[in-house]
Scaffold this motif. Structure first.
Motif: not given
Length: 247
Positions: A40-42, A227-232, A235-240
């Protein structure tokens, strides 16, 4: 430093929902860089932005002395339709598309180049095999042979070592090192930190936003990865946008 790529306030997403936000970074010409981060990091989204398959929502990708025509792109194997009736030699010959076009034929010299590319990845003798009959490792070798023929200055690899055996991974790493030695710029989306540490001098750590970018030993610290794991996870947005589809 001469930049092969520059990300300037780059935001990419789907249906106007951002998957990469306000990225600002320079990729040095001739560098060998891993794009690393949690699911989910993009990461894959960023490569699609570089190829032009995904238009920026904000900001831009600057190419320096390069153009999009200088790019060779390896998508994830899951994005490739292996039921399509192609032989190994047909798949690899697509790397010469810029020379022969979509309906061209291979001349003697071009066929020799295809054969040389197949030999360099250990696929001699499999030229007539349908791609649907290949193992995961054989398919990845064929895709690398196609990249070799593209002779691109910028190589983008999306999860190049997924579902392949250790021998194939070692052989493909040799190909990547040869590109680096030749001065090509290589960007690879990877998920294994030990592979990154062992083989990629530079890392861009992404968690939808930039966490860190620079020498791998300075970027892949325990603190940065946490920190990267915490940031992802935040994220409370949609799964996609925030889930695996936005990797």
């Amino acid at each position: 430093m001469t930049s092969a790529l520059a990300f300037r306030d780059l935001t990419l997403g789907y249906d106007r929902l951002p998957a990469v936000q306000q990225l600002h970074a320079d990729i040095a010409e001739g560098s060998l860089t891993a794009i690393f981060g949690p699911n989910g990091a993009g990461k894959s989204t960023l490569l699609k932005g570089v190829t032009g398959a995904l238009a920026p929502l904000q900001g831009n990708v600057e190419f320096g002395a390069l153009e999009r025509g200088d790019i060779a792109y390896l998508p994830q194997q899951s994005d490739i339709d292996r039921t399509f009736p192609l032989s190994v030699v047909d798949l690899v010959a697509m790397g010469l598309w810029h020379e022969i076009g979509p309906f061209g034929w291979l001349g003697k010299k071009q066929r020799a180049r295809v054969d040389a590319a197949l030999a360099s990845v250990g696929l001699t003798g499999l030229e007539s095999r349908p791609i649907g009959s290949l193992s995961g490792g054989q398919m990845q070798r064929a895709l690398f042979a196609r990249l070799l023929l593209q002779d691109a200055r910028l190589v983008l690899l999306d999860e190049p070592f997924t579902a392949i055996d250790a021998r194939t991974m070692a052989d493909l790493l040799d190909v990547i090192r040869s590109w680096h030695t030749e001065g090509r710029t290589v960007l690879a989306v990877l998920h294994d930190a030990e592979t990154v540490r062992a083989h990629f001098p530079e890392t861009l750590l992404l968690a939808r936003e930039l966490v860190a970018h620079g020498p791998t030993e300075q970027v892949l610290t325990v603190e940065n990865q946490f920190r990267a794991r915490q940031m992802c996870e935040a994220c409370a947005g949609p799964p996609h946008v925030c889930g695996r589809d936005a990797a």
